[in-house]
Design a protein around this motif. Structure first.
Motif, PDB file in Angstrom:
ATOM      1  N   GLN A 239     -17.296  15.520 -11.113  1.00 23.44           N
ATOM      2  CA  GLN A 239     -16.366  15.187 -10.209  1.00 23.44           C
ATOM      3  C   GLN A 239     -15.200  16.377  -9.987  1.00 23.44           C
TER       4      GLN A 239
ATOM      5  N   GLN B 208     -10.391   5.676  -5.670  1.00 24.07           N
ATOM      6  CA  GLN B 208     -11.212   6.431  -4.811  1.00 24.07           C
ATOM      7  C   GLN B 208     -11.725   5.623  -3.665  1.00 24.07           C
ATOM      8  N   ARG B 209     -11.693   4.204  -3.934  1.00 25.76           N
ATOM      9  CA  ARG B 209     -12.213   3.227  -2.789  1.00 25.76           C
ATOM     10  C   ARG B 209     -11.083   3.242  -1.848  1.00 25.76           C
ATOM     11  N   GLN B 210      -9.847   3.514  -2.385  1.00 24.69           N
ATOM     12  CA  GLN B 210      -8.617   3.440  -1.347  1.00 24.69           C
ATOM     13  C   GLN B 210      -8.477   4.688  -0.617  1.00 24.69           C
ATOM     14  N   GLY B 211      -9.401   5.724  -0.814  1.00 30.46           N
ATOM     15  CA  GLY B 211      -9.417   7.085  -0.193  1.00 30.46           C
ATOM     16  C   GLY B 211      -8.435   8.011  -0.770  1.00 30.46           C
TER      17      GLY B 211
ATOM     18  N   SER C 209     -11.774   1.696 -14.314  1.00 35.71           N
ATOM     19  CA  SER C 209     -11.804   0.593 -13.130  1.00 35.71           C
ATOM     20  C   SER C 209     -10.448   1.171 -12.064  1.00 35.71           C
TER      21      SER C 209
ATOM     22  N   SER D 197       0.750  -1.143   0.025  1.00 37.80           N
ATOM     23  CA  SER D 197      -0.066  -0.022   0.013  1.00 37.80           C
ATOM     24  C   SER D 197       0.953   1.230   0.069  1.00 37.80           C
TER      25      SER D 197
ATOM     26  N   VAL E 152     -11.892   4.116 -10.025  1.00 43.62           N
ATOM     27  CA  VAL E 152     -12.746   3.834  -8.967  1.00 43.62           C
ATOM     28  C   VAL E 152     -12.106   3.231  -7.812  1.00 43.62           C
ATOM     29  N   ASP E 153     -11.198   2.316  -8.272  1.00 47.23           N
ATOM     30  CA  ASP E 153     -10.061   1.727  -7.059  1.00 47.23           C
ATOM     31  C   ASP E 153      -9.468   2.700  -6.447  1.00 47.23           C
TER      32      ASP E 153
ATOM     33  N   TYR F  61      -1.182   5.586  -9.240  1.00 48.70           N
ATOM     34  CA  TYR F  61      -2.536   5.352  -9.831  1.00 48.70           C
ATOM     35  C   TYR F  61      -2.479   6.048 -11.084  1.00 48.70           C
TER      36      TYR F  61
END
Length: 699
Positions: free
Chosen positions: A352, A319-322, A313, A287, A316-317, A295
């Protein structure tokens, strides 16, 4: 400005009472505060000294000045310097270094000049910092003056001065001077090599950057993470994943693999080289390497390899990771939506962008202008442009490109004139859009005037792309003899686009001899380009030379040259529907066919007459009419008419040029259906409204 005294804790108060008698101790405290980032504590001590009436000696004052400068508080640093009763070389150097290291490059140069006026001789550290400032400002002239002064004072051979001079020349694009300084340096350590490699990379001399790295290895100089990052950048630009993989091995052996900057550089290198599997593997499950830079590199890579779904995709990942996206993330994704004319995703990204306040970023907003234009929505492009507070040259070029691609020649010219009035200097891209706009609108004389004014008026040297635009400009207007003379007068051979434009013009205006010449030139450049054979075949078909048509097709079969199939696609909801000629594979094929037949009857009643000359086959007229009637764009429009709500514009994208007959049919369909139809082919946009097209039948 005097720092306010603050209440100190008892221990610190006691220490201060003892230290006030000891200048060395005071200097040490200020030095420690600077090194450890304890600016508040340093200010407290300074305030107490002022309140107690303590007279600071030059030794302590310089350490205090240095603390403010290194902590980035240049307001206090400048005030401290200005109120010092006596200054020496250390004082000047501390202020100059602080200004340079905090991005106040012009002030650093001015302060250096003031120091010289007092008769103070600069130190190697002062030289190094002002040379860095001139490099950051891109001022080659000032940098050369500093170089001359360093020679006079004997500092040019000093390691850091020499390294910064090499770096300055590299950043200012004067690589010959950079190489000379580098070769004359008595010894080279990592700083010098890093400056050279970084300079080569930033000026586009990527091969030289890799050669410099190899020389560095040969001389046994130890490699640090900065050298690896610069060299990986050169590999990425060259798309050289082979050399990049060798670098990756060295990085692992050197223990830098898990350094964030190196990890980002590796991801970026593999992404630019198109090796997305390796790029993805670099991140692994650590991480620590998953940040916005890595990214964004992945997103860039997927965009460049036209894997748009994977790019989205990854977003999206992210954003999911913050992780918060930055302006480069949005720019890459919006660019992808523009290239694919993916309006749905593009508008979602725009929302956005506004939410995260990146709509104020000049580059993001410029790409949004381009995106809406490539999706067919000119009004949205203009609206986004008008909301930019101070449009940069990039934004103006985006708007010019939109008008040019839509064939709006007069708006292209008007926008160019407004750009010049605003004091924005045009560049090569500006004139490409301007010439394309003139070409698609038939403004031949204006286009020629702009071309010949490029170098004379605007100091922009025409490149191959500009010459190709003039070939296209003359060819579209049917002035083929002038186009041929222009080609013969060019300082170099036309590129593929130039010859393709000339061949297409020969096909449109039925000039067989010149068409054969253009086809011959193109076949040498791109022997596997099926479009060459198709255009030449069309020329022969128009002339009724069916034997030559058959000969061309035989050449294609024997050479295994496959004709690019024409297809059209349309986005409805979140799904893209793709259609080919005579394509009845769609689940709603029956309804589509019925709509097509209904349309054919209605447009014939409105005056439509099929133009079968666009079919290069020797067959019955009725068969030709049937083929025309089932072209992919008509199938797409028929599907849209039965699937979309009334009143909503229909936007169809094509991978090849719209044919003459389909262009005519679209005008009639827009009239009988009362719908706006926008067709984007591989050349431009056509806006069909109430029986007319925005191109004015000139394309």
């Amino acid at each position: 400005m005097i720092p306010r005294p603050m209440r100190l804790d008892n221990n610190f108060q006691s220490q201060w009472c003892h230290m006030i008698r000891d200048s060395i101790s005071l200097a040490h405290v200020f030095q420690t505060c600077a090194r450890t980032g304890q600016l508040t504590r340093g200010k407290q001590l300074h305030a107490q000294l002022i309140c107690s009436g303590y007279q600071l000696c030059i030794f302590v004052s310089n350490h205090l000045l240095n603390m403010y400068a290194k902590s980035g508080d240049m307001v206090f640093a400048r005030n401290m310097f200005d109120t010092m009763p006596y200054r020496n070389l250390v004082s000047w150097t501390a202020l100059i270094s602080g200004l340079s290291q905090n991005g106040r490059f012009a002030e650093a140069l001015i302060t250096f000049s003031q120091m010289r006026n007092t008769g103070e001789k600069p130190s190697q550290f002062a030289f190094s910092n002002v040379i860095q400032s001139s490099a950051s400002l891109g001022s080659l002239e000032i940098g050369m003056q500093l170089h001359s002064l360093s020679i006079k004072t004997g500092f040019n051979d000093e390691l850091f001065v020499g390294s910064n001079l090499a770096n300055m020349y590299s950043k200012c694009g004067a690589l010959a001077y950079a190489c000379q300084i580098f070769s004359e340096m008595p010894y080279k350590d990592q700083v010098s090599w890093t400056a050279m490699i970084d300079g080569y990379s930033k000026n586009g001399n990527f091969v030289e950057a890799l050669l410099a790295f190899k020389k560095m290895i040969h001389e046994g100089v130890s490699i640090d993470q900065f050298v690896f990052c610069s060299t990986l950048g050169a590999c990425g630009a060259l798309k050289d994943s082979t050399f990049g993989k060798s670098l990756h091995s060295w990085i692992v052996k050197s223990g830098f693999e898990w350094e964030t900057y190196v990890g980002n550089a590796l991801t970026d290198m593999y992404s630019k080289a198109g090796d997305m599997e390796s790029a993805f593997c670099v991140l692994g499950t650590d991480s620590g390497l998953r940040n916005v830079v890595s990214y964004t590199s992945l997103i860039d890579g997927f965009v460049e390899t036209e894997q748009i779904d994977k790019a989205l995709s990854i977003f999206v990942d992210l954003q999911r990771q913050g992780i918060e996206p930055n302006e480069f993330t949005f720019s890459s994704l919006v660019k992808a939506c523009a290239s694919q004319a993916a309006l749905e995703q593009g508008t979602q990204l725009h929302a956005q962008v506004i939410k995260t306040h990146f709509d104020k970023d000049p580059f993001v907003s410029s790409i949004l202008v381009d995106m809406y234009g490539k999706c067919g929505l000119i009004d949205c492009s203009v609206q986004v442009f008008n909301e930019i507070r101070n449009p940069t040259g990039i934004a103006w070029n985006s708007l010019l490109g939109v008008f040019a691609q839509h064939g709006l020649g007069q708006k292209t010219i008007t926008t160019f004139n407004q750009m010049i009035l605003k004091g924005i200097e045009p560049n090569e891209i500006t004139f490409i859009s301007l010439l394309i706009g003139c070409s698609h609108a038939g403004f031949v004389e204006q286009g020629l005037d702009y071309f010949y004014s490029m170098e004379k008026t605007y100091s922009v040297e025409p490149r191959q792309e500009h010459y190709s635009c003039i070939i296209d400009l003359l060819g579209r207007a049917g002035r083929l003899k002038e186009a041929e003379d222009f080609i013969n007068s060019m300082p170099f051979e036309p590129n593929t686009f130039g010859w393709c434009s000339f061949l297409a013009a020969c096909r449109t205006h039925s000039d067989k001899e010149r068409g054969e010449l253009a086809a011959e030139k193109l076949m040498r450049l791109e022997p596997e380009n099926s479009g060459i054979h198709v255009l030449l075949s069309n020329i022969y078909a128009t002339a009724g030379q069916w034997e030559d048509v058959r000969s061309i097709r035989k050449i294609m079969r024997n050479g295994k040259v496959k004709k690019l199939p024409g297809y059209s696609w349309i986005d409805i909801g979140n799904k893209t529907h793709v259609f080919g000629v005579e394509d009845w594979s769609h689940p709603q094929k029956r309804e589509i066919y019925e709509k097509l037949e209904n349309l054919f009857t209605r447009i014939q009643e409105a005056g439509y007459v099929p133009y079968t000359g666009s079919i290069p086959f020797n067959m019955e007229e009725s068969m030709k009419e049937r083929m025309l009637h089932h072209h992919s764009e008509r199938i797409a429009v028929a599907f849209a008419l039965i699937s979309m709500p009334a009143g909503k514009p229909i936007i169809v994208k094509k991978n090849i040029r719209v044919c003459v007959d389909c262009h005519s049919a679209m005008k009639f369909i827009s009239k009988v259906e009362g719908r706006k139809i926008i067709v984007r082919d591989n050349s431009r946009f056509h806006h069909f409204v109430d029986g007319s097209c925005s191109c004015g039948d000139y394309w």
